[in-house]
Motif scaffolding. Sequence first.
Motif, mmCIF file in Angstrom:
data_model
loop_
_atom_site.group_PDB
_atom_site.id
_atom_site.type_symbol
_atom_site.label_atom_id
_atom_site.label_comp_id
_atom_site.label_asym_id
_atom_site.label_seq_id
_atom_site.Cartn_x
_atom_site.Cartn_y
_atom_site.Cartn_z
ATOM 1 N N ALA A 1 0.862 -1.186 0.000
ATOM 2 C CA ALA A 1 0.000 0.000 0.000
ATOM 3 C C ALA A 1 0.896 1.233 0.000
ATOM 4 C CB ALA A 1 -0.920 0.000 1.215
ATOM 5 N N PHE A 2 0.930 1.941 -1.119
ATOM 6 C CA PHE A 2 1.754 3.141 -1.248
ATOM 7 C C PHE A 2 1.033 4.342 -0.637
ATOM 8 C CE2 PHE A 2 2.978 0.538 -4.952
ATOM 9 C CZ PHE A 2 4.334 0.394 -4.683
ATOM 10 N N ARG A 3 1.794 5.211 0.024
ATOM 11 C CA ARG A 3 1.281 6.492 0.501
ATOM 12 C C ARG A 3 1.753 7.569 -0.476
ATOM 13 N NH1 ARG A 3 2.700 3.980 5.534
ATOM 14 N NH2 ARG A 3 4.803 4.899 5.451
ATOM 15 N N VAL A 4 0.799 8.198 -1.147
ATOM 16 C CA VAL A 4 1.101 9.098 -2.252
ATOM 17 C C VAL A 4 0.683 10.511 -1.881
ATOM 18 C CG1 VAL A 4 0.848 9.497 -4.732
ATOM 19 C CG2 VAL A 4 0.653 7.176 -3.824
ATOM 20 N N GLN A 5 1.522 11.471 -2.218
ATOM 21 C CA GLN A 5 1.235 12.894 -2.040
ATOM 22 C C GLN A 5 1.334 13.579 -3.402
ATOM 23 O OE1 GLN A 5 3.494 15.220 0.956
ATOM 24 N NE2 GLN A 5 3.965 16.620 -0.733
ATOM 25 N N THR A 6 0.296 14.311 -3.772
ATOM 26 C CA THR A 6 0.285 15.026 -5.051
ATOM 27 C C THR A 6 -0.239 16.440 -4.858
ATOM 28 O OG1 THR A 6 -1.944 14.215 -5.587
ATOM 29 C CG2 THR A 6 -0.070 12.908 -6.381
ATOM 30 N N LEU A 7 0.112 17.310 -5.775
ATOM 31 C CA LEU A 7 -0.386 18.678 -5.811
ATOM 32 C C LEU A 7 -1.228 18.815 -7.067
ATOM 33 C CD1 LEU A 7 -0.143 21.317 -4.159
ATOM 34 C CD2 LEU A 7 1.630 22.034 -5.770
ATOM 35 N N GLU A 8 -2.536 18.964 -6.882
ATOM 36 C CA GLU A 8 -3.466 18.954 -8.002
ATOM 37 C C GLU A 8 -4.226 20.273 -8.086
ATOM 38 O OE1 GLU A 8 -6.011 15.647 -7.409
ATOM 39 O OE2 GLU A 8 -4.434 14.134 -7.707
ATOM 40 N N ILE A 9 -4.824 20.489 -9.231
ATOM 41 C CA ILE A 9 -5.672 21.663 -9.422
ATOM 42 C C ILE A 9 -6.962 21.497 -8.623
ATOM 43 C CG2 ILE A 9 -6.913 23.043 -11.120
ATOM 44 C CD1 ILE A 9 -4.884 22.172 -13.188
ATOM 45 N N LYS A 10 -7.317 22.525 -7.887
ATOM 46 C CA LYS A 10 -8.534 22.470 -7.086
ATOM 47 C C LYS A 10 -9.750 22.291 -7.982
ATOM 48 C CE LYS A 10 -10.933 24.993 -3.408
ATOM 49 N NZ LYS A 10 -10.942 26.230 -2.601
ATOM 50 N N PRO A 11 -10.596 21.292 -7.710
ATOM 51 C CA PRO A 11 -11.729 21.054 -8.603
ATOM 52 C C PRO A 11 -12.726 22.203 -8.580
ATOM 53 C CG PRO A 11 -11.910 19.706 -6.625
ATOM 54 C CD PRO A 11 -10.559 20.342 -6.584
ATOM 55 N N ALA A 12 -13.274 22.475 -9.730
ATOM 56 C CA ALA A 12 -14.310 23.505 -9.830
ATOM 57 C C ALA A 12 -15.611 22.990 -9.229
ATOM 58 C CB ALA A 12 -14.517 23.884 -11.296
ATOM 59 N N PRO A 13 -16.507 23.884 -8.786
ATOM 60 C CA PRO A 13 -17.797 23.433 -8.252
ATOM 61 C C PRO A 13 -18.549 22.563 -9.248
ATOM 62 C CG PRO A 13 -17.457 25.748 -7.769
ATOM 63 C CD PRO A 13 -16.343 25.337 -8.692
ATOM 64 N N HIS A 14 -19.099 21.489 -8.759
ATOM 65 C CA HIS A 14 -19.788 20.531 -9.622
ATOM 66 C C HIS A 14 -21.078 21.148 -10.153
ATOM 67 C CE1 HIS A 14 -21.480 16.808 -11.122
ATOM 68 N NE2 HIS A 14 -20.392 16.156 -10.771
ATOM 69 N N PRO A 15 -21.332 21.041 -11.457
ATOM 70 C CA PRO A 15 -22.553 21.647 -12.012
ATOM 71 C C PRO A 15 -23.783 20.758 -11.918
ATOM 72 C CG PRO A 15 -21.200 20.778 -13.777
ATOM 73 C CD PRO A 15 -20.438 20.519 -12.510
#
Length: 426
Positions: A177-191
């Motif tokens: 089980a890998f522990r992963v850290q990422t920096l992603e674009i904040k999701p836009a509000p769901h329509p």
Amino acid sequence: MSQDTLIRRHFGHRARLVLSPAGVSKADGQAHAARTMWNLLHAWWQMMPKEGRTFANADAAIRQARQDIDFLAVLPAQAAQAVLKTYVQAWRNCWDGRAGAPRFKGRDRTVMSVDIPQGRDLNIVRVHRRWGQVNIPKVGRVRFRWTKGLPVGKCADAENRITGARLVKDALGWHIAFRVQTLEIKPAPHPGSEVGIDMGVTVAIALSNGGTYRHGEWLTGKEKARLLHLEQRAAQRKSHRRPGEPTSRRLHRTYDRIAGLRAKAKRRALDWQHQTTTAIARTYATAVVEALTITNMVKSAKGTIDEPGRNVAPKAGLNRAISGQAWGRTITMLTYKTVRHGGTLHKVPAPGTSRRCSACGHTTPGSRESQAVFVCKYPDCGWSGNADHNAARNILHLYRMGHALVPAAGRAVVRRAKRVKPAAAR
């Protein structure tokens, strides 16, 4: 890109390892050594006086134990440090009221696992599309099934990387089980729109708009027949064992085969839950569920000798069905998946959602005619429909009326305030 549009995400990814018989033996040895290290640490903690229970003293004790006991030397030093940190955190959780006091770990009731706290020790390399290789300390290079993109090689940096891993063994073998850290674009509000979700036994998931998500049996007919045959064989072999006599290897092999079939069923259930919750999170902006107290719902109806329970066998079957649906795991998946897709998940009070008519709003005795049919008995209504859809509509109605529950962070602490650590354990 602005920092306000980025979000740091931590998640885990589990992959199947392909270990040789020698590798399995080494991994098993490390897991047993980690369990023994925990038990020795717990015994040391109980024998030490209050002023001697410090992190530095505990660290010195496990270092000395690894030198004195050859069996513990198979455990990497960093994995031993991880055992110490986990043990100290277990006491902190107990003192804060989030969990009970740590106990000794038995061989039969403990999941075999080994922690790899440093991600740089893994040296992950993707061999080709389906397989990758990972370096496991004191085991060597091991292949694993590549089913998800991981930040390795040129894709890894300070913000996108694997911070560590954990080896876990179940009935189907060893996994990582890998522990992963990422920096992603904040999701836009769901329509998307809002939806109420009712979870049941006959219909796994019913939506307020009339949609349903169903699943079949997790095991095929041949697999269920094989499981029944193995359970009968295990019961027969167990009946011939004398009191105090150790379990035979033949009976252990039977138990392993039973556990393998049950693990296969659980894996299929997990796959269905992941696919279903992902589809809901992608489709709807707001998901509303009931705030269920599942532990109270699956309590036994046996009662006591003085006051025996009624309908014990049907209640036991219902408890097994509820536990098999794993409603809590479904809600957990929906919680983080809705956030990841820009949506939200809310909980509303559960009482009365299945007995109230979603058309007129009245709760009339006898309206729930069966598990699947709801017919309103209110004189001026008479609405009829699917009982699960009716409950899902009521759930969504409660949310729209402002009855969504706000999670109380200190509720568990208040409820278990009387179980604060004793003075001798501080």
